[in-house]
Every structure is written in C-alpha cells, then in structure tokens.
Design a protein around this motif. Structure first.
Motif, PDB file in Angstrom:
ATOM      1  N   PRO A  57     -29.852  26.444   4.847  1.00 20.44           N
ATOM      2  CA  PRO A  57     -28.481  25.999   4.547  1.00 20.44           C
ATOM      3  C   PRO A  57     -28.203  24.560   4.968  1.00 20.44           C
ATOM      4  CG  PRO A  57     -28.490  27.296   6.547  1.00 20.44           C
ATOM      5  CD  PRO A  57     -29.896  27.332   6.019  1.00 20.44           C
ATOM      6  N   TYR A  58     -29.143  23.925   5.669  1.00 19.16           N
ATOM      7  CA  TYR A  58     -28.926  22.578   6.177  1.00 19.16           C
ATOM      8  C   TYR A  58     -29.365  21.536   5.150  1.00 19.16           C
ATOM      9  CZ  TYR A  58     -28.602  24.990  10.667  1.00 19.16           C
ATOM     10  OH  TYR A  58     -28.243  25.831  11.687  1.00 19.16           O
ATOM     11  N   ASN A  59     -28.594  20.463   5.054  1.00 19.29           N
ATOM     12  CA  ASN A  59     -28.932  19.361   4.166  1.00 19.29           C
ATOM     13  C   ASN A  59     -28.587  18.042   4.835  1.00 19.29           C
ATOM     14  OD1 ASN A  59     -29.725  20.590   1.400  1.00 19.29           O
ATOM     15  ND2 ASN A  59     -27.860  21.707   1.947  1.00 19.29           N
ATOM     16  N   SER A  60     -29.244  16.993   4.396  1.00 19.26           N
ATOM     17  CA  SER A  60     -28.939  15.666   4.934  1.00 19.26           C
ATOM     18  C   SER A  60     -27.664  15.134   4.295  1.00 19.26           C
ATOM     19  CB  SER A  60     -30.099  14.707   4.661  1.00 19.26           C
ATOM     20  OG  SER A  60     -30.303  14.560   3.265  1.00 19.26           O
ATOM     21  N   TRP A  61     -27.113  14.092   4.898  1.00 16.35           N
ATOM     22  CA  TRP A  61     -25.883  13.496   4.393  1.00 16.35           C
ATOM     23  C   TRP A  61     -26.160  12.724   3.106  1.00 16.35           C
ATOM     24  CZ3 TRP A  61     -20.893  14.093   5.173  1.00 16.35           C
ATOM     25  CH2 TRP A  61     -20.016  13.135   4.680  1.00 16.35           C
ATOM     26  N   ASP A  62     -25.300  12.906   2.118  1.00 14.96           N
ATOM     27  CA  ASP A  62     -25.417  12.182   0.863  1.00 14.96           C
ATOM     28  C   ASP A  62     -24.980  10.736   1.103  1.00 14.96           C
ATOM     29  OD1 ASP A  62     -25.352  11.128  -1.673  1.00 14.96           O
ATOM     30  OD2 ASP A  62     -24.269  12.814  -2.571  1.00 14.96           O
ATOM     31  N   SER A  63     -25.916   9.819   0.980  1.00 17.40           N
ATOM     32  CA  SER A  63     -25.637   8.415   1.291  1.00 17.40           C
ATOM     33  C   SER A  63     -24.601   7.796   0.359  1.00 17.40           C
ATOM     34  CB  SER A  63     -26.929   7.593   1.236  1.00 17.40           C
ATOM     35  OG  SER A  63     -27.540   7.703  -0.044  1.00 17.40           O
ATOM     36  N   ASP A  64     -24.364   8.429  -0.789  1.00 16.25           N
ATOM     37  CA  ASP A  64     -23.377   7.898  -1.726  1.00 16.25           C
ATOM     38  C   ASP A  64     -21.956   8.265  -1.327  1.00 16.25           C
ATOM     39  OD1 ASP A  64     -25.369   6.793  -3.291  1.00 16.25           O
ATOM     40  OD2 ASP A  64     -25.584   8.597  -4.523  1.00 16.25           O
ATOM     41  N   LYS A  65     -21.816   9.175  -0.364  1.00 16.89           N
ATOM     42  CA  LYS A  65     -20.485   9.594   0.066  1.00 16.89           C
ATOM     43  C   LYS A  65     -20.074   8.844   1.325  1.00 16.89           C
ATOM     44  CE  LYS A  65     -20.759  14.319  -1.774  1.00 16.89           C
ATOM     45  NZ  LYS A  65     -20.659  15.765  -1.422  1.00 16.89           N
ATOM     46  N   GLU A  66     -18.784   8.628   1.446  1.00 14.38           N
ATOM     47  CA  GLU A  66     -18.257   7.978   2.647  1.00 14.38           C
ATOM     48  C   GLU A  66     -17.924   9.030   3.687  1.00 14.38           C
ATOM     49  OE1 GLU A  66     -14.565   5.040   4.022  1.00 14.38           O
ATOM     50  OE2 GLU A  66     -14.956   5.448   1.887  1.00 14.38           O
ATOM     51  N   TYR A  67     -18.372   8.793   4.922  1.00 18.19           N
ATOM     52  CA  TYR A  67     -18.100   9.749   5.998  1.00 18.19           C
ATOM     53  C   TYR A  67     -16.625   9.668   6.386  1.00 18.19           C
ATOM     54  CZ  TYR A  67     -18.572  12.285  10.408  1.00 18.19           C
ATOM     55  OH  TYR A  67     -18.427  13.195  11.424  1.00 18.19           O
ATOM     56  N   ASP A  68     -15.925  10.834   6.313  1.00 17.07           N
ATOM     57  CA  ASP A  68     -14.493  10.840   6.593  1.00 17.07           C
ATOM     58  C   ASP A  68     -14.147  11.544   7.900  1.00 17.07           C
ATOM     59  OD1 ASP A  68     -15.143  13.386   5.848  1.00 17.07           O
ATOM     60  OD2 ASP A  68     -13.641  13.567   4.246  1.00 17.07           O
ATOM     61  N   GLY A  69     -15.172  11.798   8.736  1.00 15.61           N
ATOM     62  CA  GLY A  69     -14.925  12.435  10.021  1.00 15.61           C
ATOM     63  C   GLY A  69     -14.669  11.409  11.109  1.00 15.61           C
ATOM     64  N   ASP A  70     -14.740  11.866  12.340  1.00 13.49           N
ATOM     65  CA  ASP A  70     -14.533  10.977  13.492  1.00 13.49           C
ATOM     66  C   ASP A  70     -15.641   9.932  13.543  1.00 13.49           C
ATOM     67  OD1 ASP A  70     -14.084   9.742  15.885  1.00 13.49           O
ATOM     68  OD2 ASP A  70     -14.291  11.533  17.129  1.00 13.49           O
ATOM     69  N   PRO A  71     -15.303   8.654  13.422  1.00 11.35           N
ATOM     70  CA  PRO A  71     -16.344   7.611  13.423  1.00 11.35           C
ATOM     71  C   PRO A  71     -17.054   7.483  14.759  1.00 11.35           C
ATOM     72  CG  PRO A  71     -14.164   6.627  13.499  1.00 11.35           C
ATOM     73  CD  PRO A  71     -13.955   8.084  13.260  1.00 11.35           C
ATOM     74  N   GLU A  72     -16.485   8.051  15.825  1.00  9.70           N
ATOM     75  CA  GLU A  72     -17.103   7.985  17.147  1.00  9.70           C
ATOM     76  C   GLU A  72     -17.875   9.259  17.479  1.00  9.70           C
ATOM     77  OE1 GLU A  72     -16.983   5.214  18.856  1.00  9.70           O
ATOM     78  OE2 GLU A  72     -15.714   4.303  17.311  1.00  9.70           O
TER      79      GLU A  72
END
Length: 302
Positions: A57-72
């Motif tokens: 069920p695990y996948n890497s982050w899609d580099s085309d998407k912007e991360y919208d979580g806590d930047p820290e």
C-alpha cells in the motif's frame, strides 16, 4: 461426537465470516528489523528507501504534486531527500528511533532498500548501502560507533549494516504456532483421544509446522515478498490435507473405539482452520498492545 462437530461447524463458519477481511491486513507478513547499536540520544528518525516506487500500500510522493502538509514535518523532510541511486521514500513508513534504537517495518517492506536516518535538529541525512530481504524476517544491525551529528561536517558517511538473523525470535514464533495448533487439535479431539492418538497428533504437527517454517523462509530468500500469500495459503491447505490423510490412516489401526472417516476429515480441516484464524487474532492483539504501549517487540510469525 455429533454435538462437538456441530459446535465446531458453527464456530468455523463464524470465524470464516469474521476473519476473511482481517487476514488481508493482520496475517503474518515479511518484515525488516534494523537495530542501531551505539546510537546517541539526539532526536532521530529512520525509514527504508525502496528501489521501486511502491511496496504494497506504500508509494513514493508524486513529484508533480505540491506538498500541502506541514512544511516543517518529518514527512516533508523525507520527501525532500534525493537519493543519489534513485531510491524512494515510501510515505508513512518512518519512526523515531533515538529511544528504542530499533526500526521495524512489518508491513510490506521493500525487497530492495536502503536504510535512511534523519536528524531534524541538524537537518542531517545518513544513508546506507543497498540491501535486500534475505528471509521471511530479515534482521540487520547498524553500528553507529563514532557517528556523532555534532561532529559531522560535509564528509560523506555511508551506514553499513550486518545481517543478524534472530534465531531465538523465530524459534519462539515456531513454538507458539505449535502450542496454539496442539491446544486446538487436542481440545477438539478429546472425545476420541488416547495415548497413541495423542502422540500421532503431536508428531504430525511438529513435522508440518517445522516444514511450514522452513518453506516460508526459503521462499523469502529467493522470492518476491508479494508472492508470500500464495505460498502461505497453499501451504496451509496442504498441511490440512496431509494431517487429514495421516489421521485417517493412523487413528483406526488398533483395536480401539473407531472414529468415522467423515469425523476425522472434518476434524482435521476444521482444527487447522481454527488454529490459522486464531493465529491471525493473536497477531492483531499483539499489534494493538505494541501500539498502545509504544514499544517494539519481536513480532511472532503465526
């Protein structure tokens, strides 16, 4: 005997309905256990980097998407890490290790991986050489002697791991399987059990469980962990059939109260299914206890 068999049938139907979905997530699965020897007390997180973009069920982050979580967040820091060999961080697989000195991934670990340590207070990443799973449960040691984040400047430090197969833990898992199976089979055989049949059940289960343990480990040495379920279910069915045949041959060989072939068949298959589902629920309870206590223990393979 008919009353016992009726109760057994009802219980098997109940377990089937209640545990089919539970098996997918709570059944025994391959694991990777990494112990960090001489690791300091600085805040530190560990994860496995995968040679492929996904594992279960695990996948890497899609580099085309912007991360919208806590930047820290730790997750953002691990997403930002770029491995020189192209290994990927699988989301939500990290854990803090400066207290436990141990990282466990017992849910779809990648077959080929690197070990990554991240010190958030230093913005420091330490990564290992590539490794791969070598058994159903693959154990590694990483010696952190001389590695102090306060003294690391710009030099490249590559973590090195050594295999450390946990024979004691695997034996305990094997012993637990045998105890569970014997308890269930002897309990439901109490109406027709005697000394000779007791030893038949005991010896048969020792042989079949030892064979199961060995085959699972051999499969994991040379095979893809994703194929584990096919082997596991097939082996469980084969064990039930083998035990049924042994009991059909051995139970009525002496001048003693006979047991019908239909009763032996139902007994062998149902008892094996019950021991299988019981193992699933024990694994579930084990995970809940470990999660509630916030500790990491040797996960039994049931």
């Amino acid at each position: 005997m008919k009353k016992i068999l009726s109760v057994l049938i009802i219980f098997v139907i109940f377990c089937t309905a209640f545990s089919v979905t539970a098996f997918a997530d709570m059944g025994p699965k391959p694991s990777v256990v990494v112990t960090f020897k001489n690791l300091g007390n600085e805040r530190c997180y560990a994860t496995l980097l995968s040679a492929f973009r996904g594992s279960g069920p695990y996948n890497s982050w899609d580099s085309d998407k912007e991360y919208d979580g806590d930047p820290e967040s730790i997750t953002k820091a691990l997403i930002d890490y770029k491995d020189e060999d192209g290994y990927y961080y699988l989301l939500h697989t990290e854990s803090r290790v400066d207290g436990s000195k141990r990282f466990v991934m017992d849910y779809y670990p990648p077959e080929k991986f690197k070990i990554l340590l991240y010190y958030p207070d230093y913005n420091l990443y330490l990564v290992s050489e590539p490794y791969q799973t070598y058994a159903f449960s693959s154990y590694y040691n990483v010696d952190m002697t001389g590695i102090d984040p306060d003294n690391i400047t710009n030099e490249k430090i590559t973590l090195k791991a050594t295999t450390d197969y946990n024979y004691i833990g695997e034996f305990l898992g094997f012993a637990l399987r045998v105890i569970i199976t014997l308890f269930i089979e002897l309990y439901f055989a109490k109406r027709f059990i005697n000394k000779r049949r007791f030893y038949v059940i005991l010896f048969t289960n020792l042989v079949t469980q030892l064979g199961l343990n060995l085959v699972l480990n051999i499969v994991m040495i040379d095979g893809n962990p994703l194929f584990y379920f096919i082997y596991y279910i097939g082996l469980e069915i084969a064990i039930g059939i083998i035990e049924m045949i042994v009991y059909l041959i051995a139970f009525n060989r002496k001048n003693e109260e006979k047991v019908s072939a239909s009763a032996i068949t139902l007994y062998a298959l149902a008892a094996n299914f019950l021991s299988f589902t019981t193992g699933i629920f024990i694994a579930l309870i084990y995970r809940l206890i470990v999660g509630l206590l916030g500790i990491e223990m040797i996960a039994p393979i049931i």
